[in-house]
Scaffold this active site. Structure first.
Site, PDB file in Angstrom:
ATOM      1  N   ASP A 155       7.006 -29.009  20.102  1.00 35.15           N
ATOM      2  CA  ASP A 155       8.220 -29.457  19.414  1.00 35.15           C
ATOM      3  C   ASP A 155       7.944 -30.703  18.575  1.00 35.15           C
ATOM      4  O   ASP A 155       8.392 -30.812  17.427  1.00 35.15           O
ATOM      5  CB  ASP A 155       9.322 -29.769  20.431  1.00 35.15           C
ATOM      6  CG  ASP A 155       9.740 -28.540  21.215  1.00 35.15           C
ATOM      7  OD1 ASP A 155       9.643 -27.439  20.655  1.00 35.15           O
ATOM      8  OD2 ASP A 155      10.139 -28.690  22.378  1.00 35.15           O
ATOM      9  N   HIS A 173      14.864 -28.500  29.831  1.00 29.68           N
ATOM     10  CA  HIS A 173      14.285 -28.559  28.476  1.00 29.68           C
ATOM     11  C   HIS A 173      14.978 -27.551  27.554  1.00 29.68           C
ATOM     12  O   HIS A 173      15.420 -27.904  26.454  1.00 29.68           O
ATOM     13  CB  HIS A 173      12.781 -28.261  28.562  1.00 29.68           C
ATOM     14  CG  HIS A 173      12.057 -28.398  27.269  1.00 29.68           C
ATOM     15  ND1 HIS A 173      11.188 -29.432  27.007  1.00 29.68           N
ATOM     16  CD2 HIS A 173      12.056 -27.626  26.149  1.00 29.68           C
ATOM     17  CE1 HIS A 173      10.697 -29.294  25.786  1.00 29.68           C
ATOM     18  NE2 HIS A 173      11.201 -28.194  25.251  1.00 29.68           N
ATOM     19  N   GLU A 174      15.088 -26.300  27.988  1.00 23.85           N
ATOM     20  CA  GLU A 174      15.695 -25.274  27.143  1.00 23.85           C
ATOM     21  C   GLU A 174      17.197 -25.500  26.981  1.00 23.85           C
ATOM     22  O   GLU A 174      17.763 -25.264  25.906  1.00 23.85           O
ATOM     23  CB  GLU A 174      15.430 -23.888  27.742  1.00 23.85           C
ATOM     24  CG  GLU A 174      13.956 -23.537  27.924  1.00 23.85           C
ATOM     25  CD  GLU A 174      13.172 -23.638  26.629  1.00 23.85           C
ATOM     26  OE1 GLU A 174      13.778 -23.502  25.537  1.00 23.85           O
ATOM     27  OE2 GLU A 174      11.961 -23.861  26.691  1.00 23.85           O
ATOM     28  N   THR A 225       0.828  -1.203   0.000  1.00 21.49           N
ATOM     29  CA  THR A 225       0.000   0.000   0.000  1.00 21.49           C
ATOM     30  C   THR A 225       0.861   1.251   0.000  1.00 21.49           C
ATOM     31  O   THR A 225       0.575   2.222  -0.718  1.00 21.49           O
ATOM     32  CB  THR A 225      -0.924  -0.008   1.236  1.00 21.49           C
ATOM     33  OG1 THR A 225      -1.723  -1.191   1.226  1.00 21.49           O
ATOM     34  CG2 THR A 225      -1.827   1.215   1.234  1.00 21.49           C
TER      35      THR A 225
END
Length: 646
Positions: free
Chosen positions: A506, A429-430, A213
């Site tokens: 995941d 986990h990380e 635009t």
């Protein structure tokens, strides 16, 4: 046109005269000779009244001796008093006056006003409908009355839109393509003198937020011509024929202001391919509107200097007739900018911002891969708001970094408190994601780890940023992504001997990527380079529309499932090997995360420098290998990790 306008004016005058006459007639009838009941009773008792008619509308008519019931003029109307109805009958019987009653519909005359009022209402309604139909047909609709057929396009004046090519950055190729349009609008004789014809329409295609635009407004601003802007959805209404009428009106106005530009944003709202929209098989309102657009674009004279610019992010849905020569002759791609384009865009948006002298926009451009122009403008605006929140006098690089992180991963949920067990699970986990990313050669480097909840359902995230813009992905790089995605789930299993729902997102991403590698990208040695109905992707990489309906045999479908599973098993085993070899580092990183909640780049690199890169992907394991756990979709607790954020 003037003849039709005069006819319309005459019709209006006739309607006004007829309505005025009707109103006067009814009013005169309602305001005829009337008496109070006291005067009427005196006349009855004096013997001057021969008969009385009750008309059923709370009034009665008195006929004097010698009169007839030829019309209302022969009667005098008296309004009845409800509480004295019995007294009226007694007076009439005492004096020997005949009386009768008639229903309202049979009552002649204008005394009651019921019949006359209904007649007036019907007459006004009839002439009003006739007047509106004529007004719509002849284009003489006054403001606010039946304006459905009028175009809703907004007109920018000839002074320009206030936007030039200097306000557009990062899409130099698109600007170069449109320079010719500007030159034609400025000096059309330069092209027509050689017998050339300028394209009637230009279609801007690209992902949302890339500046389509803005680019169209810049063309009008550079050419200094009127600019009509309208959205594709503004043509279509619930009334049949309105869209086509608005198209005709728009092109009529454009011809009066030529040379000019007509800009239709979100063209796919009205320009979708015909033939599959109406459930009854007929032509719906959208198709009629599209047909009118096709006729107008094919019919108007190109020498008038009317240029049509359309914009869409779904070119694959447009009707082929729109894209043929003579309509939208050119298609200009307005894609996401590369690192140099992002830097140029940042410089444009930073003109009015008070940036700290230490802010390096080149570094910011590297931090924002995949960002469109609107995303970059939003990031700088968020950084300005964050700096103002902390009463800073200038915008620092930390504010911009926090703003980017806020856009990518979502807002921090500081009010969401995790219990110690959940927090420990998220930390491991990380850390598992980060170690697997560092061990896979060619994987995007990890920039930050956080176990602070963000966004919707994400209890932590690992931020990976590519070093450069990539347009092709090798098989090895996709396999690395699978390994990194499984790193979080493997870390949970190794440390806690159990698994949680935190890795569901995941697993979903890994399963989707593996299936596309097999069925769409042809990366399976057993199935070969054949498209088995992979996901239908938008041409700009903005997500798919599900699996294509490509017929395959049951045996082929089983082979696709088996190959997908074997591929995921290989990534699962590789991630387990990596984390088992770096178990001590995994514990140290998780403990540090539990203390600080965030690992920034410098500290993170000191940990990940100890990770040794693994060799080549081991390939497909044997069918007897331990399969990965099935995907868990938990609606209440969707995901602990947003996966690899890039």
């Amino acid at each position: 046109m003037s003849k039709n306008r005069n006819l319309f004016i005459i019709l209006n005058l006739v309607v006004l005269v007829v309505l005025g006459w009707a109103v006067i007639s009814v009013v005169q009838g309602n305001l005829g000779d009337r008496l109070t009941w006291t005067d009427a009773k005196a006349r009855i008792e004096s013997g001057a009244i021969e008969r009385v008619v009750f008309d059923g509308t709370h009034s009665l008519q008195l006929y004097a001796k010698g009169d007839t019931d030829a019309g209302p003029s022969a009667a005098i109307t008296v309004y009845r008093v409800e509480a004295d109805d019995d007294g009226i009958v007694d007076v009439l019987e005492t004096n020997g006056v005949a009386y009768e009653a008639k229903p309202p519909s049979a009552c002649a005359g204008g005394g009651g006003g019921g019949g006359g009022g209904m007649s007036l209402f019907l007459m006004i309604g009839f002439f009003a409908v006739m007047w509106m139909m004529m007004a719509r047909r002849e284009g003489g609709v006054p403001p606010g009355v039946a304006t459905f057929g009028k175009s809703q396009a907004k007109l920018a004046p000839e002074e320009g839109t206030g936007v030039s090519f200097e306000d557009v950055a990062g899409i130099d190729e698109a600007i170069e393509e449109l320079q010719e349009i500007v030159q034609f609008l400025r000096t059309p004789e330069k092209f027509t003198s050689l017998g050339g014809k300028i394209p009637k329409g230009v279609l801007l295609v690209g992902p949302p937020g890339t500046g389509k635009t803005l680019l169209a407004r810049a063309v009008a601003g550079e050419a200094k011509v009127p600019f009509f802007s309208i959205s594709g959805s503004d043509f279509v209404e619930m009334f049949v024929g309105v869209g086509a009428a608005r198209v005709r009106d728009l092109f009529t106005k454009a011809a009066e202001h030529a040379p000019c530009i007509i800009f239709i944003d979100e063209l796919d709202a009205v320009g979708k391919a015909r033939g599959g929209g109406s459930p009854v098989g007929g032509h719906d309102e959208r198709e009629q509107t599209l047909n009118q657009i096709l006729v107008e674009m094919d019919g108007f004279d190109g020498r008038k200097g009317i240029i049509i610019i359309g914009a869409t992010n779904r070119p694959e849905t447009l009707d082929p007739a729109l894209l043929r020569a003579g309509r939208f002759d050119r298609q200009v791609l307005v894609d996401r900018p590369d690192v140099k384009g992002r830097e140029a865009i940042l410089q444009v948006h930073a003109r009015d911002l008070k940036l700290d002298p230490e802010v390096d926009l080149t570094e910011v451009a590297r931090m924002t891969p995949g960002f469109a122009g609107a995303d970059l403008a939003n990031a700088l605006n968020e950084a300005a708001l964050l700096a103002a929140r902390y009463d800073k006098t200038s915008i620092e690089i930390s504010d911009i970094s926090d703003a980017i992180e806020r856009i990518v991963a979502g807002l921090e949920k500081k009010s969401r408190r995790l219990n110690p067990k959940e927090k420990s699970v998220v930390a491991y986990h990380e850390a598992g994601h980060a170690i697997c990313a560092a061990a896979c050669p060619g994987a995007d480097p990890v920039q930050k780890i956080s176990i602070i909840p963000r966004g919707i359902g994400a209890l932590g995230y690992t931020l990976q940023t590519p070093l450069e813009d990539r347009y092709l992905m090798a098989r090895r790089e996709l396999l690395n992504r699978l390994i990194v995605l499984y790193g979080g789930r493997i870390a949970e299993e190794l440390v806690f001997g159990d698994i949680t729902t935190g890795a569901s997102d995941d697993i979903r991403k890994a399963s989707d990527l593996a299936r596309r590698m097999i069925a769409q990208y042809g990366m399976s040695d057993r199935l070969g380079a054949i498209d088995y109905g992979g996901e239908r992707q938008n041409p700009f990489g903005m997500g798919g529309a599900g699996m294509r309906d490509v017929p395959v045999s049951e045996e082929t479908a089983r082979q696709i499932d088996a190959e997908t599973r074997r591929l995921l098993e290989g990534a699962w085993q590789q991630a387990r090997t990596i984390l088992a070899a770096h178990r001590t580092l995994l514990d140290r990183m998780a403990e540090h995360l539990l203390e600080t909640e965030v690992l920034e780049r410098e500290t993170l690199q000191s940990f990940l420098s100890e990770v040794a890169e693994v060799g080549d992907f081991p390939g497909f394991p044997s069918p007897t290998a331990q399969p990965p756990a099935p995907a868990v979709e938990d609606a209440e607790d969707p995901a602990t990790d947003a996966g690899t954020v890039a």
